[in-house]
Each structure stands twice: as structure tokens, then as C-alpha cells.
Design a protein around this motif. Structure first.
Motif, PDB file in Angstrom:
ATOM      1  N   TYR A  63     -27.268   4.495  72.264  1.00 48.75           N
ATOM      2  CA  TYR A  63     -27.491   3.598  71.132  1.00 48.75           C
ATOM      3  C   TYR A  63     -28.406   2.458  71.570  1.00 48.75           C
ATOM      4  O   TYR A  63     -28.544   2.181  72.764  1.00 48.75           O
ATOM      5  CB  TYR A  63     -26.169   3.000  70.625  1.00 48.75           C
ATOM      6  CG  TYR A  63     -25.197   3.981  70.027  1.00 48.75           C
ATOM      7  CD1 TYR A  63     -25.627   5.115  69.345  1.00 48.75           C
ATOM      8  CD2 TYR A  63     -23.825   3.771  70.129  1.00 48.75           C
ATOM      9  CE1 TYR A  63     -24.721   6.004  68.795  1.00 48.75           C
ATOM     10  CE2 TYR A  63     -22.904   4.656  69.584  1.00 48.75           C
ATOM     11  CZ  TYR A  63     -23.370   5.777  68.914  1.00 48.75           C
ATOM     12  OH  TYR A  63     -22.471   6.655  68.375  1.00 48.75           O
ATOM     13  N   TYR A  64     -28.981   1.796  70.578  1.00 51.92           N
ATOM     14  CA  TYR A  64     -29.811   0.625  70.845  1.00 51.92           C
ATOM     15  C   TYR A  64     -29.192  -0.569  70.128  1.00 51.92           C
ATOM     16  O   TYR A  64     -28.863  -0.480  68.943  1.00 51.92           O
ATOM     17  CB  TYR A  64     -31.244   0.850  70.352  1.00 51.92           C
ATOM     18  CG  TYR A  64     -32.196  -0.265  70.720  1.00 51.92           C
ATOM     19  CD1 TYR A  64     -32.658  -0.398  72.031  1.00 51.92           C
ATOM     20  CD2 TYR A  64     -32.617  -1.182  69.767  1.00 51.92           C
ATOM     21  CE1 TYR A  64     -33.516  -1.422  72.386  1.00 51.92           C
ATOM     22  CE2 TYR A  64     -33.480  -2.218  70.111  1.00 51.92           C
ATOM     23  CZ  TYR A  64     -33.923  -2.327  71.415  1.00 51.92           C
ATOM     24  OH  TYR A  64     -34.777  -3.349  71.769  1.00 51.92           O
ATOM     25  N   PRO A  65     -28.993  -1.690  70.805  1.00 52.36           N
ATOM     26  CA  PRO A  65     -28.319  -2.835  70.174  1.00 52.36           C
ATOM     27  C   PRO A  65     -29.138  -3.436  69.038  1.00 52.36           C
ATOM     28  O   PRO A  65     -30.370  -3.463  69.091  1.00 52.36           O
ATOM     29  CB  PRO A  65     -28.151  -3.827  71.338  1.00 52.36           C
ATOM     30  CG  PRO A  65     -29.185  -3.440  72.335  1.00 52.36           C
ATOM     31  CD  PRO A  65     -29.338  -1.959  72.218  1.00 52.36           C
ATOM     32  N   ASP A  66     -28.440  -3.940  68.000  1.00 52.32           N
ATOM     33  CA  ASP A  66     -29.107  -4.633  66.901  1.00 52.32           C
ATOM     34  C   ASP A  66     -29.553  -6.027  67.345  1.00 52.32           C
ATOM     35  O   ASP A  66     -30.607  -6.520  66.927  1.00 52.32           O
ATOM     36  CB  ASP A  66     -28.163  -4.762  65.703  1.00 52.32           C
ATOM     37  CG  ASP A  66     -27.733  -3.405  65.166  1.00 52.32           C
ATOM     38  OD1 ASP A  66     -28.510  -2.448  65.294  1.00 52.32           O
ATOM     39  OD2 ASP A  66     -26.609  -3.307  64.632  1.00 52.32           O
ATOM     40  N   GLU A  67     -28.733  -6.652  68.190  1.00 52.43           N
ATOM     41  CA  GLU A  67     -29.050  -7.979  68.703  1.00 52.43           C
ATOM     42  C   GLU A  67     -28.599  -8.062  70.158  1.00 52.43           C
ATOM     43  O   GLU A  67     -27.757  -7.289  70.602  1.00 52.43           O
ATOM     44  CB  GLU A  67     -28.332  -9.072  67.891  1.00 52.43           C
ATOM     45  CG  GLU A  67     -28.700  -9.131  66.430  1.00 52.43           C
ATOM     46  CD  GLU A  67     -27.890 -10.172  65.676  1.00 52.43           C
ATOM     47  OE1 GLU A  67     -27.308 -11.049  66.339  1.00 52.43           O
ATOM     48  OE2 GLU A  67     -27.821 -10.092  64.438  1.00 52.43           O
ATOM     49  N   GLY A  68     -29.140  -9.017  70.889  1.00 55.05           N
ATOM     50  CA  GLY A  68     -28.705  -9.276  72.248  1.00 55.05           C
ATOM     51  C   GLY A  68     -29.682  -8.811  73.305  1.00 55.05           C
ATOM     52  O   GLY A  68     -30.716  -8.201  73.009  1.00 55.05           O
ATOM     53  N   GLN A  69     -29.348  -9.113  74.553  1.00 57.20           N
ATOM     54  CA  GLN A  69     -30.223  -8.819  75.683  1.00 57.20           C
ATOM     55  C   GLN A  69     -29.454  -8.098  76.789  1.00 57.20           C
ATOM     56  O   GLN A  69     -28.255  -8.333  76.991  1.00 57.20           O
ATOM     57  CB  GLN A  69     -30.804 -10.116  76.257  1.00 57.20           C
ATOM     58  CG  GLN A  69     -31.645 -10.921  75.270  1.00 57.20           C
ATOM     59  CD  GLN A  69     -31.916 -12.320  75.786  1.00 57.20           C
ATOM     60  OE1 GLN A  69     -31.002 -13.151  75.860  1.00 57.20           O
ATOM     61  NE2 GLN A  69     -33.166 -12.590  76.182  1.00 57.20           N
ATOM     62  N   ILE A  70     -30.160  -7.228  77.516  1.00 55.25           N
ATOM     63  CA  ILE A  70     -29.599  -6.523  78.671  1.00 55.25           C
ATOM     64  C   ILE A  70     -30.452  -6.871  79.887  1.00 55.25           C
ATOM     65  O   ILE A  70     -31.688  -6.761  79.844  1.00 55.25           O
ATOM     66  CB  ILE A  70     -29.579  -5.001  78.452  1.00 55.25           C
ATOM     67  CG1 ILE A  70     -28.719  -4.639  77.236  1.00 55.25           C
ATOM     68  CG2 ILE A  70     -29.058  -4.283  79.706  1.00 55.25           C
ATOM     69  CD1 ILE A  70     -28.718  -3.151  76.904  1.00 55.25           C
ATOM     70  N   PHE A  71     -29.795  -7.289  80.971  1.00 57.72           N
ATOM     71  CA  PHE A  71     -30.486  -7.646  82.204  1.00 57.72           C
ATOM     72  C   PHE A  71     -30.005  -6.745  83.333  1.00 57.72           C
ATOM     73  O   PHE A  71     -28.795  -6.521  83.489  1.00 57.72           O
ATOM     74  CB  PHE A  71     -30.221  -9.105  82.580  1.00 57.72           C
ATOM     75  CG  PHE A  71     -30.754 -10.104  81.594  1.00 57.72           C
ATOM     76  CD1 PHE A  71     -31.986 -10.710  81.801  1.00 57.72           C
ATOM     77  CD2 PHE A  71     -30.032 -10.434  80.449  1.00 57.72           C
ATOM     78  CE1 PHE A  71     -32.491 -11.640  80.887  1.00 57.72           C
ATOM     79  CE2 PHE A  71     -30.517 -11.353  79.532  1.00 57.72           C
ATOM     80  CZ  PHE A  71     -31.749 -11.949  79.751  1.00 57.72           C
ATOM     81  N   VAL A  72     -30.934  -6.216  84.109  1.00 62.68           N
ATOM     82  CA  VAL A  72     -30.618  -5.440  85.304  1.00 62.68           C
ATOM     83  C   VAL A  72     -31.257  -6.135  86.495  1.00 62.68           C
ATOM     84  O   VAL A  72     -32.479  -6.374  86.495  1.00 62.68           O
ATOM     85  CB  VAL A  72     -31.134  -3.984  85.196  1.00 62.68           C
ATOM     86  CG1 VAL A  72     -30.874  -3.230  86.499  1.00 62.68           C
ATOM     87  CG2 VAL A  72     -30.452  -3.267  84.028  1.00 62.68           C
ATOM     88  N   ASP A  73     -30.426  -6.491  87.480  1.00 55.26           N
ATOM     89  CA  ASP A  73     -30.908  -7.241  88.656  1.00 55.26           C
ATOM     90  C   ASP A  73     -31.656  -8.496  88.248  1.00 55.26           C
ATOM     91  O   ASP A  73     -32.685  -8.876  88.840  1.00 55.26           O
ATOM     92  CB  ASP A  73     -31.799  -6.358  89.530  1.00 55.26           C
ATOM     93  CG  ASP A  73     -31.017  -5.237  90.200  1.00 55.26           C
ATOM     94  OD1 ASP A  73     -29.811  -5.431  90.437  1.00 55.26           O
ATOM     95  OD2 ASP A  73     -31.595  -4.172  90.449  1.00 55.26           O
ATOM     96  N   GLY A  74     -31.184  -9.166  87.186  1.00 56.83           N
ATOM     97  CA  GLY A  74     -31.760 -10.437  86.770  1.00 56.83           C
ATOM     98  C   GLY A  74     -32.952 -10.353  85.865  1.00 56.83           C
ATOM     99  O   GLY A  74     -33.428 -11.382  85.356  1.00 56.83           O
ATOM    100  N   GLU A  75     -33.474  -9.149  85.619  1.00 49.88           N
ATOM    101  CA  GLU A  75     -34.646  -8.990  84.759  1.00 49.88           C
ATOM    102  C   GLU A  75     -34.242  -8.332  83.438  1.00 49.88           C
ATOM    103  O   GLU A  75     -33.494  -7.353  83.425  1.00 49.88           O
ATOM    104  CB  GLU A  75     -35.711  -8.136  85.449  1.00 49.88           C
ATOM    105  CG  GLU A  75     -36.296  -8.772  86.701  1.00 49.88           C
ATOM    106  CD  GLU A  75     -37.430  -7.946  87.280  1.00 49.88           C
ATOM    107  OE1 GLU A  75     -37.819  -6.943  86.640  1.00 49.88           O
ATOM    108  OE2 GLU A  75     -37.917  -8.285  88.377  1.00 49.88           O
TER     109      GLU A  75
END
Length: 531
Positions: A63-75
């Protein structure tokens, strides 16, 4: 050193900020924040429909979020597909495996890998062997998938994710169908992976496993993040209260059987499938009124075929099934009866398979109409009385806390857990003399599960013979008077619920059918295993 200081020293592998996901009017996740550190095992807990799987599906690219952010290793990253997730070294092992049965382990592991280079099976084999040696997996490369046990298939799925260089692993109900011994081996492997710096997220309903394995626990409720706590600083009661929003009792009462009588005797039944493979092989046991007989076994060992045989839904090669009518105490041979005649005797089958709408309920009908499936044949006119089914539907909705807009909602629109409650509630309402409940709490949250356990105990107290097929051995030992273990279609042994040992049951579950030797005692009607 304080916990906050220790956590500040850890490297954040994955971070979610204000993640929201909706499906129409349904809010699956709302402003969820989540942090996962390098070298830790994090559990995700919550009731059915709280958004656990949806949240993990957004991390893994389904799925793809409607809102919000995803960070991996700070990026900050954008994950729109599982391919994107693997590019960021994130992999998910689903509860239902995605393997090709006619391929062996290595062929399944390398399938779909596109690194721009020609795949050498010899090189791939070496890389897979190195992963297995590194983390202590046990796997026979010569077997095709269809020859493997459930735990071996799961190993292939985990190695498949590691082969793609995943550093963040998501496991959905990884111990649901494993024996205690297989669970211990899996935990050992997961701890080694954690010590190697991997980040592991586990979705599970088993609180005792959460406390034994994980470093931290994140609790979701109604799509929102309630809290994240250190495992060493919490317990089952606190976690349950956070999940449900109120205190509930986690005690399963085991009532002493009152005047138990033989209600059902199964003698030497066997059946085969269309290809001539034995599904049940010389099965014999007795179910008694006023007691709960538990059935334990690895998935696919014959549990379904056994209950369907009693309900008249399975053709038998040989054997007898005898029912003793509580009104007359006369013996009735069920093998000669139709399923409808067996039901009229009071033998009820509440089987909850993976396809919950495939047996017993009609998805396009509402809850009231599904109640009427039990009683419409007793009508005396061309008009069907809907009042009693409506009252029953409302009673079941209230007592089992079924989440539905109304009793007129089509069953197919309900969640799997609520469909389950409708099915079991209808069967119990018919006052059965034999109630067969197969996986009645599969996929249910802890609050609903304990409500079901209390209902089964109430049926036992009313004098019904209850046959309960379960996956959680701790529950079987707490709830059941006797536990029958089935392996490869044969009875590996019957043990006393009060004195049962989980490891002993686990060993019986993996017994070879050809090695089973059953010694029967005519004096007490029990069966024991001789080695």
C-alpha cells in the motif's frame, strides 16, 4: 544508564511520521509514528482491525500512505511497490507463503531476482548456504517445496528475503502454525539476526512469545499508535489493557467435567483423497459430554477431514462413528446419516477455515438471513418468520461485540474476525449436544478470543461434548480436559490437559505416521503412546 540515553545511542533503521491510510470511509491508520532501531526485535500488537497489517503493508510497498513520511537510515524515501522496499533493504515474510511447489529451495530463493547479471545456480547455492550457516537455519536443499514441512517453507521465505540483502524484516504471525520446538529454533535464528544488526518487526497475537523474544512492543488501537514500551518493563496484563482500552481477565477457567458420558465414539475411520493419499488413517477416539476434547497438530494433519467426517461431509473408506442420543441414550450410527440428519441429532460443526465464507455462511446474505439458514426448514407456511432470527442476530451481535453497522449488513462486508463470531455464535445458539469448533479464535484479538473460550466453557457446563481444534498449545492446555494429538492423519497420542507438557505435545505433533504405536487401555478409555 537511563533507557532514553541507551535509545539515543542506537541507530534508527526505520522511522514513520504521521502515517495515515484510509479505505473509503474506513480509517485504517491515523497519524501513526513508529521508530525501529538497528539490532532490535520489535513487536506490533493490537486488536483485529487496528491497522497492524495495513501499516506493515505500507512499509513493504503493498500500500501507499495517503499522508505521512517514511525514513530509512535518516533519509526520507518513497515506497510504492515491494521492489522499492527491497531497494531500501526492507522485506516482508507473509503468513501465507508465496512459493512455487515444484521448485526446490534455491530456485524459489533466486526467482525474480534481477541484478543485471546472469544467474548461476551454483553461485546462488553457495550464497544461500552461506546465509544458512551464518544464522543457523536448518534446510534440505534437495527437497522441493511440496515435500517440506511448514517450518522449512518459512525458512525458505526468510532466506529469500535475506538473499535480497534485506536489513529490515517484517514477519506476519511467524509462529502461527509451528510446534514449540520449531518456534524455539526460529527464535534462536531471529536473535542471531538481531545480534548481526538486523531490524526485525513481528506481528503476533501471542503475548507470551512477545515477552520472551522482543526488545520493545508497539501497541495500536483503532488505527492509532497508543504506546511503545520496553518489553522488560511490561507484562501481559498491561499490554492487553493498552490494546483493548480496558482491563480484562486473562484467566481461562477449566471446569471439572460433571457426569461425563460417552457422547461420540469414533472407531477406526480412514479416508483418502482422489489421488489415493491417506487423509485419515485408522483414527479412533471418544468425545464425552461435559468435557472439552482438544485437538492439536500441525496444519494439514487431518483435523479438517476428521471433523468433516463426523459431520457427514467426508466419504470414509472404513470405520464407524457412533453417537449416543442424550434423550434416549440409544446408539446411532452417523456414517449412514446425511449431514442434515446429523445436524438434526444435535451434532454441530462450526468450522472456521481460511475461507470463512466457504462453509456455513452466505456472504451476500445479511446476518439475520444467515441466522435463518438454521431454521427455515421448520416453517409451516410459505412465509418465513424473521422475528426470531432477527432477535438471535441482535443477541449475538451484542454478546460477542460484533463490529457491524446493523444486523442487515451483508456478511461479506464484515472483517474476517467478525464473520467468525457470526458463525460460532449461530452454532452455539442452537444448543448443540456435540459442538466441533475448529480454529474458532484464528485471527481474533485477545479480547474476542477470551470471550470465545468462555462460550466453549459454557457449552461444556451445559453438558455438550466440545471438540476444540486449536493452534495455541498454551490455550489447549489451559482450556481442555484431554488433548488429542494428530500427526499425518493418525492419532499420535491423547494426554491429560492438566498434566500435559508442551514439549511432549510438540514432539507428538511431528511424529512419523509409520512410527506411531497406539496402546489402548480398556479400563479408563484413554490412549497412550508407546515408544
Amino acid at each position: 544508564m537511563s533507557t532514553a540515553v541507551v535509545e539515543n545511542q542506537k541507530q534508527i533503521a526505520l522511522e514513520l511520521r504521521n502515517i495515515t491510510k484510509t479505505f473509503g470511509r474506513v480509517v485504517a491508520n491515523k497519524n501513526v509514528d513508529l521508530t525501529v532501531y538497528r539490532g532490535e526485535i520489535l513487536a506490533i500488537l493490537g486488536e483485529n482491525g487496528c491497522g497492524k497489517t495495513t501499516l506493515m503493508n505500507m512499509i513493504s510497498g503493498i500500500y501507499y500512505p495517503d499522508e505521512g513520511q517514511i525514513f530509512v537510515d535518516g533519509e526520507e524515501v518513497v515506497i510504492r511497490s515491494p521492489k522499492d522496499a527491497f531497494a531500501h533493504r526492507i522485506g516482508m515474510v507473509h503468513q501465507h507463503f508465496k512459493l512455487v511447489d515444484v521448485f526446490n529451495a534455491t530456485e524459489n530463493i533466486v526467482l525474480g531476482v534481477k541484478d543485471g547479471q546472469k544467474t548461476s545456480m551454483a553461485e546462488a547455492q553457495k550464497k544461500v548456504e552461506a546465509l544458512i550457516d551464518r544464522y543457523g537455519f536448518q534446510l534440505d536443499f534437495k527437497k522441493n517445496i511440496h515435500e517440506m514441512s511448514v517450518s522449512e517453507k518459512q525458512t525458505v521465505e526468510i532466506v529469500k528475503v535475506l538473499y535480497r540483502s534485506a536489513d529490515i524484516l517484517i514477519l506476519d504471525e511467524p509462529t502461527a502454525v509451528l510446534t514449540p520446538q520449531e518456534t524455539e529454533k526460529l527464535f534462536t535464528v531471529l536473535r542471531r539476526m538481531r545480534d548481526d544488526g538486523k531490524s526485525i518487526i513481528i506481528i503476533t497475537h501471542k503475548l507470551h512469545e512477545v515477552l520472551a523474544l522482543t526488545d520493545r512492543v508497539t501497541v495500536l488501537r483503532r488505527g492509532e499508535h497508543i504506546a511503545t514500551v520496553n518489553t522488560a518493563e511490561t507484562d501481559e496484563n498491561q499490554l492487553t489493557e493498552m490494546m483493548v482500552g480496558k482491563k480484562i481477565s486473562l484467566n481461562i477457567e477449566r471446569l471439572e467435567p460433571e457426569n461425563p458420558r460417552d457422547r461420540l465414539i469414533v472407531s477406526h475411520i480412514s479416508c483418502t483423497d482422489r489421488e489415493g493419499i491417506k487423509l485419515l488413517d485408522d483414527v479412533s477416539f471418544t468425545a464425552r459430554s461435559g468435557e472439552i476434547l482438544g485437538i492439536a497438530g500441525i496444519a494439514g494433519s487431518g483435523q479438517r477431514e476428521l471433523l468433516e467426517s463426523i459431520a457427514g461431509l467426508q466419504n470414509l473408506d472404513c470405520g464407524e462413528i457412533t453417537y449416543f442420543d442424550p434423550k434416549t441414550e440409544k446408539a446411532v450410527e452417523l456414517r449412514s446419516k446425511t449431514p442434515l440428519q446429523i445436524r438434526d441429532l444435535g451434532v454441530r460443526l462450526s468450522f472456521v477455515p481460511e475461507d470463512r465464507l466457504g462453509m456455513g455462511l452466505v456472504g451476500d446474505m445479511d446476518i439475520i438471513d444467515n441466522m435463518m439458514l438454521r431454521s427455515y426448514r421448520r416453517g409451516h407456511s410459505m412465509f418465513v418468520d424473521r422475528k426470531k432470527p432477527r432477535d438471535l442476530a441482535e443477541e449475538i451481535i451484542q454478546s460477542l461485540e460484533i463490529a457491524t453497522p446493523s444486523a442487515t449488513t451483508p456478511v461479506r462486508r464484515l472483517s474476517g474476525g467478525n464473520v467468525q463470531k457470526v458463525l460460532l455464535g449461530r452454532e452455539i445458539a442452537s444448543s448443540p449436544t456435540v459442538l466441533m469448533a475448529a480454529y474458532p479464535v484464528r485471527g481474533l484479538d485477545i479480547n474476542s478470543s477470551y470471550a470465545i473460550y468462555h462460550l466453549l466453557n459454557a457449552q461444556k457446563k451445559s453438558g455438550a461434548a466440545v471438540i476444540f481444534v486449536g493452534e495455541d498449545l498454551d490455550v489447549l492446555m489451559a482450556l481442555c480436559d484431554r488433548i488429542m494429538v494428530i500427526a499425518s492423519g493418525r492419532i499420535a497420542g491423547i494426554v491429560d490437559g492438566k498434566t500435559a507438557d508442551k514439549r511432549e505435545i510438540g514432539l507428538l505433533m511431528t511424529k512419523s505416521a509409520t512410527a506411531d504405536k497406539i496402546q489402548k487401555s480398556a479400563n479408563n478409555g484413554k490412549e497412550t503412546v508407546s515408544s
